[in-house]
Design an enzyme around this catalytic site. Structure first.
Site, PDB file in Angstrom:
ATOM      1  N   LYS A 109       0.858  -1.189   0.000  1.00 36.42           N
ATOM      2  CA  LYS A 109       0.000   0.000   0.000  1.00 36.42           C
ATOM      3  C   LYS A 109       0.897   1.243   0.000  1.00 36.42           C
ATOM      4  CE  LYS A 109      -4.436   0.797   2.217  1.00 36.42           C
ATOM      5  NZ  LYS A 109      -5.218   0.608   3.436  1.00 36.42           N
TER       6      LYS A 109
HETATM    7  O1  G3P Z   1      -9.130   1.403   4.053  1.00 39.42           O
HETATM    8  C1  G3P Z   1      -8.987   2.722   4.483  1.00 39.42           C
HETATM    9  C2  G3P Z   1      -9.726   2.912   5.735  1.00 39.42           C
HETATM   10  O2  G3P Z   1      -9.133   2.155   6.721  1.00 39.42           O
HETATM   11  C3  G3P Z   1      -9.884   4.302   6.172  1.00 39.42           C
HETATM   12  O3  G3P Z   1     -11.074   4.298   6.861  1.00 39.42           O
HETATM   13  O4  G3P Z   1     -12.748   5.079   8.445  1.00 39.42           O
HETATM   14  O5  G3P Z   1     -10.324   5.671   8.778  1.00 39.42           O
HETATM   15  O6  G3P Z   1     -11.633   6.717   6.932  1.00 39.42           O
HETATM   16  P1  G3P Z   1     -11.472   5.530   7.815  1.00 39.42           P
END
Ligand code: G3P
Length: 217
Positions: free
Chosen positions: A83
């Site tokens: 990633k």
């Molecule tokens: O896959 C990306 C994700 O983990 C981000 O999620 O909820 O932190 O925006 P969030």
């Protein structure tokens, strides 16, 4: 549509995997930090649980550093996907890793043009962050539409991995648009399983079954 689980919590991964619906795992530095455990330990357990793409993130901001970390991560297991953040240095690193045959997932993606560039660099996956766009008053789902159109226009093989999904409606909409993958937090995944009418209906069936004479089981 492939379903990945978006967590570094191995117990969540184990429980979701038992449902037989998990194709892969995505992690990021924040998710790993949340576990309070060592990175190495967490990753070694994850690759044993799920037999599918496991995204692990680099933390350097220069291409040279990203490549160094990527090579180290790729050594852990053949299922590891690197990633890389959507920045200039990230694109350079993605091109090199693609040429080396190492799979990449370009993350922190917030526009269709970013996704176009990542596809040109040969990314295996792009991760548009829908929830974070919603957070700032945009309609995150729009970029899934846009990226799908662009990739279909030119036949880019890069997979759209809908990320930063917060609830079941995000998953349903991403699936209807044609995202290749949804990476879902454990809580939202469990919410997708549930329906109150299923619970009510099952309780009624079980109660009525008790009234059936000479039951075989
Ligand atoms: O896959 C990306 C994700 O983990 C981000 O999620 O909820 O932190 O925006 P969030």
């Amino acid at each position: 549509m492939e379903i990945f689980i978006d967590t570094a919590d191995v117990e969540e991964i184990r429980r979701a995997n038992e449902l037989g619906i998990i194709d892969g795992v995505t992690t990021n530095p924040s998710l790993v930090a949340k576990t309070g455990r060592s990175f190495q330990e967490v990753v070694e357990e994850i690759v044993q649980i799920v037999d599918g793409p496991i995204s692990l993130e680099t933390v350097s901001t220069d291409a040279e550093g990203m490549l160094k970390e990527a090579h180290q991560l790729a050594e852990i297991h053949p299922n590891v996907v690197i990633k890389i953040p959507m920045i200039e240095e990230g694109l350079k690193a993605v091109r090199t890793l693609t040429d080396e045959g190492i799979k990449t997932n370009v993350t922190l993606m917030f526009s269709a043009n970013q996704a176009l560039l990542a596809a040109k660099a040969g990314a295996s996956y792009v991760s548009p962050f829908l929830g974070r766009l919603d957070d700032i008053g945009h309609t995150g789902m729009e970029i899934i539409h846009e990226i799908r159109t662009i990739y279909d226009n030119y036949g880019f093989p890069t997979k759209i991995l809908a990320a930063s999904l917060r609830h079941p409606i995000h998953v349903k909409e991403a699936a209807m648009i044609g995202a290749d993958v949804a990476t879902i937090p454990y809580k939202a995944l469990m919410q997708m399983v549930k329906h109150s009418l299923t619970d009510v209906g099952l309780a009624k069936f079980l109660a009525d079954w008790e009234k059936v004479p000479n039951k075989p089981f």
